[in-house]
Design an enzyme around this catalytic site. Structure first.
Site, PDB file in Angstrom:
ATOM      1  CE  LYS A  35      38.099  45.016  33.535  1.00  0.00           C
ATOM      2  NZ  LYS A  35      37.743  44.793  34.938  1.00  0.00           N
ATOM      3  CG  ASN A  36      41.455  43.450  35.755  1.00  0.00           C
ATOM      4  OD1 ASN A  36      40.430  44.131  35.685  1.00  0.00           O
ATOM      5  ND2 ASN A  36      41.471  42.145  35.547  1.00  0.00           N
ATOM      6  NE  ARG A  49      35.484  40.866  43.496  1.00  0.00           N
ATOM      7  CZ  ARG A  49      35.148  40.334  44.666  1.00  0.00           C
ATOM      8  NH1 ARG A  49      33.921  40.389  45.079  1.00  0.00           N
ATOM      9  NH2 ARG A  49      36.056  39.755  45.427  1.00  0.00           N
ATOM     10  CG  ASP A  89      32.448  40.912  35.351  1.00  0.00           C
ATOM     11  OD1 ASP A  89      31.688  41.731  34.810  1.00  0.00           O
ATOM     12  OD2 ASP A  89      33.660  40.840  35.131  1.00  0.00           O
ATOM     13  CG  ASP A 146      39.915  38.000  33.676  1.00  0.00           C
ATOM     14  OD1 ASP A 146      38.958  37.445  34.248  1.00  0.00           O
ATOM     15  OD2 ASP A 146      40.480  39.014  34.131  1.00  0.00           O
ATOM     16  CB  VAL A 195      40.240  31.454  39.020  1.00  0.00           C
ATOM     17  CG1 VAL A 195      40.279  32.749  39.817  1.00  0.00           C
ATOM     18  CG2 VAL A 195      41.657  31.008  38.663  1.00  0.00           C
TER      19      VAL A 195
HETATM   20  C1  UD1 Z   1      40.587  40.049  39.659  1.00  0.00           C
HETATM   21  C2  UD1 Z   1      40.272  40.602  38.292  1.00  0.00           C
HETATM   22  C3  UD1 Z   1      39.480  39.602  37.465  1.00  0.00           C
HETATM   23  C4  UD1 Z   1      40.221  38.275  37.413  1.00  0.00           C
HETATM   24  C5  UD1 Z   1      40.582  37.805  38.817  1.00  0.00           C
HETATM   25  C6  UD1 Z   1      41.449  36.555  38.820  1.00  0.00           C
HETATM   26  C7  UD1 Z   1      40.071  42.973  38.690  1.00  0.00           C
HETATM   27  C8  UD1 Z   1      39.210  44.161  38.712  1.00  0.00           C
HETATM   28  N1  UD1 Z   1      39.488  41.819  38.434  1.00  0.00           N
HETATM   29  O1  UD1 Z   1      39.338  39.830  40.326  1.00  0.00           O
HETATM   30  O2  UD1 Z   1      39.323  40.130  36.160  1.00  0.00           O
HETATM   31  O3  UD1 Z   1      39.396  37.314  36.808  1.00  0.00           O
HETATM   32  O4  UD1 Z   1      41.302  38.832  39.514  1.00  0.00           O
HETATM   33  O5  UD1 Z   1      42.562  36.736  38.039  1.00  0.00           O
HETATM   34  O6  UD1 Z   1      41.272  43.062  38.861  1.00  0.00           O
HETATM   35  N2  UD1 Z   1      37.810  35.019  46.767  1.00  0.00           N
HETATM   36  C9  UD1 Z   1      37.265  34.711  47.980  1.00  0.00           C
HETATM   37  N3  UD1 Z   1      37.393  35.607  49.012  1.00  0.00           N
HETATM   38  C10 UD1 Z   1      38.030  36.781  48.869  1.00  0.00           C
HETATM   39  C11 UD1 Z   1      38.586  37.108  47.613  1.00  0.00           C
HETATM   40  C12 UD1 Z   1      38.466  36.195  46.578  1.00  0.00           C
HETATM   41  O7  UD1 Z   1      36.682  33.646  48.155  1.00  0.00           O
HETATM   42  O8  UD1 Z   1      38.114  37.555  49.837  1.00  0.00           O
HETATM   43  C13 UD1 Z   1      37.717  34.042  45.666  1.00  0.00           C
HETATM   44  C14 UD1 Z   1      36.842  34.520  44.535  1.00  0.00           C
HETATM   45  O9  UD1 Z   1      35.490  34.192  44.745  1.00  0.00           O
HETATM   46  C15 UD1 Z   1      37.429  33.755  43.364  1.00  0.00           C
HETATM   47  C16 UD1 Z   1      38.910  33.672  43.699  1.00  0.00           C
HETATM   48  O10 UD1 Z   1      38.998  33.891  45.087  1.00  0.00           O
HETATM   49  O11 UD1 Z   1      36.892  32.463  43.314  1.00  0.00           O
HETATM   50  C17 UD1 Z   1      39.787  34.654  42.941  1.00  0.00           C
HETATM   51  O12 UD1 Z   1      39.356  35.957  43.185  1.00  0.00           O
HETATM   52  P1  UD1 Z   1      40.345  37.212  43.100  1.00  0.00           P
HETATM   53  O13 UD1 Z   1      41.699  36.753  42.704  1.00  0.00           O
HETATM   54  O14 UD1 Z   1      40.209  37.960  44.385  1.00  0.00           O
HETATM   55  O15 UD1 Z   1      39.730  38.028  41.920  1.00  0.00           O
HETATM   56  P2  UD1 Z   1      39.301  39.556  41.889  1.00  0.00           P
HETATM   57  O16 UD1 Z   1      40.320  40.390  42.564  1.00  0.00           O
HETATM   58  O17 UD1 Z   1      37.889  39.683  42.292  1.00  0.00           O
END
Ligand code: UD1
Length: 424
Positions: A22-23, A92, A116, A304, A326
């Site tokens: 999915k991701n 998201r 989520d 995850d 995370v």
């Molecule tokens: C993606 C995955 C999700 C997985 C996550 C970490 C998808 C659709 N989702 O989510 O399933 O759990 O990676 O492996 O691919 N953060 C910030 N600022 C930002 C971006 C992120 O503070 O601009 C923080 C987030 O709040 C979180 C952490 O960084 O605490 C990790 O987020 P990120 O790696 O960006 O996850 P997603 O891309 O949202």
């Protein structure tokens, strides 16, 4: 309201196929926007999030067809650059269209995402990365609006290897003027998959799978056909389910090398892991031993799979600590697990778990995709019946979830239960 009704006691045994991630698929679909013409993506899972992303692309002006695991996207010479708030709020990952739209058309108006409920999940790294590439980004009435005449290459250093920010900046930089270097980039297999597709489209990217990506921008990209990498989180869910139920499961189509830390940990707990050409098998004939787990960005133990790992710890022999590094809000589902009798204490981002022999079935609610899957696994080892509510979360990430579980021997059905009518 639909619930998964699980009757505990069955042992998972047999073979289960795993489709594309999915991701990855969602980002590959967004990347199609970077080239005019027809992009074909294979091995796409049949899940609600793919339907939502297809709708996002349609609203931008693309024609999108899906059948038998293939998504075909016809991208016109120019598309709308505005995404619908109601769609993006539901998922998201839709924010992944931000980078491609601003790179190709110089403008993107993307609703602030929902998805989520697992923490605050800011977008600051996405926004700062685009600003460094020369975009002007502002937030207005619930939308992010990014504009740029032409993006220009830059040095982008992330303070944390965010998956989404790495993807957005990467997809923006492939059409930027000059060289971009992304430092502390995320290294997840889904990002490597995206890089492979972008390279096939004509992008110049070095460093796939490492934390430094070097991108030389090009003027245009061409549409391609691409096959999505297998879903390591779904595969890991089946592996953990096998260990929890003292089962014997062969996961077909999965990549053991994408789950190294997870399979190592399961081996440590007493499971036998056998790698095959087209996947791996997990078996265990005794109650698993408790082990500490720490979630980290790839190649660490994936966040995850954290809910499934906590469910596993709650029936393992002994005490264990799970540390979540995370997402800060990811322990919300623990209260549901405690309703099933689990002995867990949360302290900040640590979870202290005393394994007990059997959980006890009860009605619980999924708070997100992975929590939902974790609760169903817990239901498999609970005495009696567990109803897992809010199954639409599970629909977002697991194709054919209950069919696969039934084929492995689980007693699970999807049933509609009426909501309680309150007196007038
Ligand atoms: C993606 C995955 C999700 C997985 C996550 C970490 C998808 C659709 N989702 O989510 O399933 O759990 O990676 O492996 O691919 N953060 C910030 N600022 C930002 C971006 C992120 O503070 O601009 C923080 C987030 O709040 C979180 C952490 O960084 O605490 C990790 O987020 P990120 O790696 O960006 O996850 P997603 O891309 O949202």
């Amino acid at each position: 309201m639909d619930v998964y009704r699980v009757t505990g006691g069955a042992r998972l045994a047999g073979e289960v196929p795993v489709s594309g991630a999915k991701n990855s698929a969602l980002k590959l679909m967004a990347a199609a926007l970077l080239a005019e013409g027809t992009t074909r993506i294979d091995n796409v899972p049949d899940i609600l999030d793919v339907t939502i992303m297809s709708e996002v692309l349609r609203q931008l002006g693309c024609a999108v067809g899906t059948a038998d695991g293939r998504v075909v996207i016809d991208v016109p010479g120019s598309t709308s650059t505005e995404t619908d708030y109601r769609l993006v709020r539901r998922m998201r990952a839709a924010v992944a269209v931000l980078g491609p739209l601003v790179a190709r058309f110089g403008r993107a108006k993307v609703a602030m995402p929902g998805g989520d409920a697992i923490g605050t999940r800011g977008l600051d790294m996405h926004v700062n990365g685009l600003i460094q590439l020369g975009a002007d980004v502002r937030s207005e009435h619930g939308y992010l609006i990014a504009t740029a005449d032409r993006l220009r290459g830059a040095q982008v250093a992330f303070e944390f290897p965010s998956v989404g920010a790495t993807e957005n900046v990467l997809m923006a930089s492939v059409l930027a003027d000059g060289e971009t270097i992304i430092d502390n980039a995320a290294r997840e297999p889904e990002i490597v998959d995206l890089i492979r597709m972008l390279q096939a489209m004509g992008a110049h990217i070095d460093g796939a799978g490492t934390s430094t990506l070097r991108i030389r921008g090009v003027d245009r990209l061409r549409p391609v056909s691409h096959r999505t990498v297998p879903d390591r989180i779904v595969a890991g869910t089946w592996a953990i389910g096998a260990v929890m139920t003292c089962g014997d499961v062969r996961v077909r189509g999965a990549r053991a090398d994408h789950l190294e830390r997870v399979l190592e940990k399961l081996g440590d707990m007493g499971a036998t892991i056998t790698e095959h050409d087209d996947g791996f098998a997990v078996s265990i004939d005794r109650r698993p031993s408790a082990r500490d787990i720490v979630t980290l960005p790839y190649p660490g133990f994936p966040t995850d799979l954290q809910p499934m790992a906590i469910a596993l710890g709650s029936i393992a022999e002994g005490h264990s600590m799970l540390t979540e590094n995370v997402f800060e809000g990811r322990f919300m589902f623990v209260n549901e697990l405690i309703r099933l009798g689990a002995s867990i204490q949360v302290d900040g981002h640590h979870c202290s778990i005393d394994g007990i022999e059997r959980l006890s079935g009860a009605p619980v609610e999924a708070t997100d995709i992975r929590a939902g899957a974790g609760l169903v696994l817990a239901g498999l080892v609970a005495e009696g019946v567990t109803d897992v509510g809010h199954v639409m979360h599970i629909d977002r990430g697991y194709p054919g979830f209950e069919q696969h579980l039934r084929a492995l021997g689980a007693t699970i059905e999807r049933v509609s239960v009426p909501d309680i009518d309150l007196p007038e």
